[in-house]
Design a protein around this motif. Structure first.
Motif, PDB file in Angstrom:
ATOM      1  N   ILE A   5       0.843  -1.192   0.000  1.00 28.88           N
ATOM      2  CA  ILE A   5       0.000   0.000   0.000  1.00 28.88           C
ATOM      3  C   ILE A   5       0.883   1.248   0.000  1.00 28.88           C
ATOM      4  N   ILE A   6       0.505   2.198  -0.835  1.00 33.42           N
ATOM      5  CA  ILE A   6       1.152   3.507  -0.880  1.00 33.42           C
ATOM      6  C   ILE A   6       0.083   4.535  -0.544  1.00 33.42           C
ATOM      7  N   ILE A   7       0.426   5.455   0.341  1.00 33.72           N
ATOM      8  CA  ILE A   7      -0.518   6.481   0.769  1.00 33.72           C
ATOM      9  C   ILE A   7       0.099   7.847   0.482  1.00 33.72           C
ATOM     10  N   TYR A   8      -0.669   8.696  -0.193  1.00 35.82           N
ATOM     11  CA  TYR A   8      -0.262  10.069  -0.468  1.00 35.82           C
ATOM     12  C   TYR A   8      -1.195  10.988   0.316  1.00 35.82           C
ATOM     13  N   ILE A   9      -0.622  11.745   1.226  1.00 37.82           N
ATOM     14  CA  ILE A   9      -1.394  12.646   2.069  1.00 37.82           C
ATOM     15  C   ILE A   9      -1.512  14.002   1.360  1.00 37.82           C
ATOM     16  N   PRO A  10      -2.706  14.578   1.281  1.00 41.80           N
ATOM     17  CA  PRO A  10      -2.840  15.897   0.655  1.00 41.80           C
ATOM     18  C   PRO A  10      -2.022  16.947   1.403  1.00 41.80           C
ATOM     19  N   VAL A  11      -1.282  17.755   0.636  1.00 43.65           N
ATOM     20  CA  VAL A  11      -0.407  18.771   1.231  1.00 43.65           C
ATOM     21  C   VAL A  11      -0.556  20.106   0.517  1.00 43.65           C
ATOM     22  N   GLU A 124       4.165  10.834   2.375  1.00 42.63           N
ATOM     23  CA  GLU A 124       4.114   9.664   1.508  1.00 42.63           C
ATOM     24  C   GLU A 124       4.515   8.458   2.348  1.00 42.63           C
ATOM     25  N   ILE A 125       3.685   7.447   2.321  1.00 44.36           N
ATOM     26  CA  ILE A 125       3.924   6.254   3.140  1.00 44.36           C
ATOM     27  C   ILE A 125       3.814   5.018   2.258  1.00 44.36           C
ATOM     28  N   PHE A 126       4.733   4.099   2.454  1.00 48.46           N
ATOM     29  CA  PHE A 126       4.710   2.812   1.755  1.00 48.46           C
ATOM     30  C   PHE A 126       4.792   1.708   2.799  1.00 48.46           C
ATOM     31  N   VAL A 127       3.879   0.763   2.717  1.00 47.84           N
ATOM     32  CA  VAL A 127       3.908  -0.379   3.622  1.00 47.84           C
ATOM     33  C   VAL A 127       3.780  -1.647   2.764  1.00 47.84           C
ATOM     34  N   PRO A 128       4.832  -2.466   2.744  1.00 46.45           N
ATOM     35  CA  PRO A 128       4.786  -3.690   1.945  1.00 46.45           C
ATOM     36  C   PRO A 128       4.203  -4.866   2.733  1.00 46.45           C
ATOM     37  N   ASP A 129       3.739  -5.848   1.990  1.00 41.75           N
ATOM     38  CA  ASP A 129       3.357  -7.144   2.562  1.00 41.75           C
ATOM     39  C   ASP A 129       2.349  -7.049   3.698  1.00 41.75           C
ATOM     40  N   VAL A 130       1.275  -6.295   3.474  1.00 38.80           N
ATOM     41  CA  VAL A 130       0.240  -6.174   4.493  1.00 38.80           C
ATOM     42  C   VAL A 130      -0.945  -7.082   4.148  1.00 38.80           C
ATOM     43  N   ILE A 131      -1.641  -7.489   5.175  1.00 38.02           N
ATOM     44  CA  ILE A 131      -2.841  -8.305   4.988  1.00 38.02           C
ATOM     45  C   ILE A 131      -4.068  -7.391   5.011  1.00 38.02           C
ATOM     46  N   ILE A 138      -5.073   0.787   8.238  1.00 37.07           N
ATOM     47  CA  ILE A 138      -4.410   1.945   7.636  1.00 37.07           C
ATOM     48  C   ILE A 138      -5.440   2.887   7.031  1.00 37.07           C
ATOM     49  N   LYS A 139      -6.407   2.330   6.327  1.00 34.13           N
ATOM     50  CA  LYS A 139      -7.478   3.164   5.742  1.00 34.13           C
ATOM     51  C   LYS A 139      -8.257   3.897   6.836  1.00 34.13           C
ATOM     52  N   SER A 140      -8.505   3.227   7.946  1.00 35.93           N
ATOM     53  CA  SER A 140      -9.326   3.815   9.006  1.00 35.93           C
ATOM     54  C   SER A 140      -8.643   4.991   9.701  1.00 35.93           C
ATOM     55  N   VAL A 141      -7.317   5.031   9.706  1.00 37.10           N
ATOM     56  CA  VAL A 141      -6.607   6.114  10.389  1.00 37.10           C
ATOM     57  C   VAL A 141      -6.068   7.170   9.418  1.00 37.10           C
ATOM     58  N   SER A 142      -6.169   6.914   8.120  1.00 40.27           N
ATOM     59  CA  SER A 142      -5.669   7.859   7.115  1.00 40.27           C
ATOM     60  C   SER A 142      -6.685   8.976   6.885  1.00 40.27           C
ATOM     61  N   LYS A 144      -9.292  11.307   5.119  1.00 44.55           N
ATOM     62  CA  LYS A 144     -10.303  10.878   4.130  1.00 44.55           C
ATOM     63  C   LYS A 144      -9.915  11.251   2.715  1.00 44.55           C
ATOM     64  N   ASP A 145      -9.124  12.296   2.532  1.00 43.14           N
ATOM     65  CA  ASP A 145      -8.721  12.721   1.192  1.00 43.14           C
ATOM     66  C   ASP A 145      -7.407  12.089   0.727  1.00 43.14           C
ATOM     67  N   ALA A 146      -6.839  11.210   1.535  1.00 46.25           N
ATOM     68  CA  ALA A 146      -5.580  10.569   1.145  1.00 46.25           C
ATOM     69  C   ALA A 146      -5.815   9.703  -0.092  1.00 46.25           C
ATOM     70  N   GLN A 147      -4.835   9.714  -0.975  1.00 45.77           N
ATOM     71  CA  GLN A 147      -4.869   8.830  -2.138  1.00 45.77           C
ATOM     72  C   GLN A 147      -4.114   7.562  -1.784  1.00 45.77           C
ATOM     73  N   MET A 148      -4.676   6.429  -2.183  1.00 48.63           N
ATOM     74  CA  MET A 148      -4.033   5.160  -1.872  1.00 48.63           C
ATOM     75  C   MET A 148      -3.922   4.299  -3.119  1.00 48.63           C
ATOM     76  N   GLU A 149      -2.804   3.627  -3.199  1.00 45.08           N
ATOM     77  CA  GLU A 149      -2.608   2.611  -4.223  1.00 45.08           C
ATOM     78  C   GLU A 149      -2.363   1.311  -3.493  1.00 45.08           C
TER      79      GLU A 149
END
Length: 151
Positions: A5-11, A124-131, A138-142, A144-149
């Motif tokens: 998962i990659i998370i981009y926080i609006p800035v 910008e956050i990257f977390v590999p190998d998550v279930i 991660i979605k619940s604490v990010s 609401k406008d964060a972009q995720m891949e």
């Protein structure tokens, strides 16, 4: 099945500054994710720009000689075991006097493999190998406008 998962926080940036500030005005999302993945790590790595002398001195004064310090062209890199003191520092001393995240990059590692990567001062956050359970967390604490891949 594990995913990345990659998370981009609006800035935004203020006039005469290149520092990315979060639109939401805080780093609560960062703290929650770091706190969770600290428990899965055995090493912490922090990258600071060499001109961030106050932060470099702060880390040195609290953790040297327990941590390895490496200088590269424009970076000072700190690498040390995930201890209670280091975890406390990351979670409780994360912002500077202006409320901005102190560290350009924070990596949490397990046996030298990344379990969490934060760059561009936590935007910008990257977390590999998550279930799926971790993705949901991660979605619940990010923000609401964060972009995720997720892939």
């Amino acid at each position: 099945m594990q995913k990345n998962i990659i998370i981009y926080i609006p800035v935004y940036t203020e006039e005469n500054s290149s520092f990315p500030k979060t639109v939401i005005g805080n780093y609560n999302y960062w703290l929650h994710v770091v706190d969770y993945f600290l428990r899965k790590s055995d090493c912490v790595e922090i990258h600071c720009w060499n001109e961030e002398k106050n932060i470099i001195e702060e880390i040195k004064s609290q953790f040297y000689p327990e941590i390895e310090i490496r200088k590269e062209d424009n970076l000072t890199i700190f690498h040390g075991k995930t201890t209670a003191a280091f975890s406390h520092y990351l979670c409780n001393s994360k912002t500077n006097k202006d409320g901005e995240l102190k560290w350009f990059t924070v990596n949490l590692l397990k046996e030298e493999s990344i379990v969490f990567h934060s760059s561009h001062w936590g935007t910008e956050i990257f977390v590999p190998d998550v279930i799926e359970k971790e993705i949901s967390f991660i979605k619940s604490v990010s923000p609401k406008d964060a972009q995720m891949e997720i892939y």
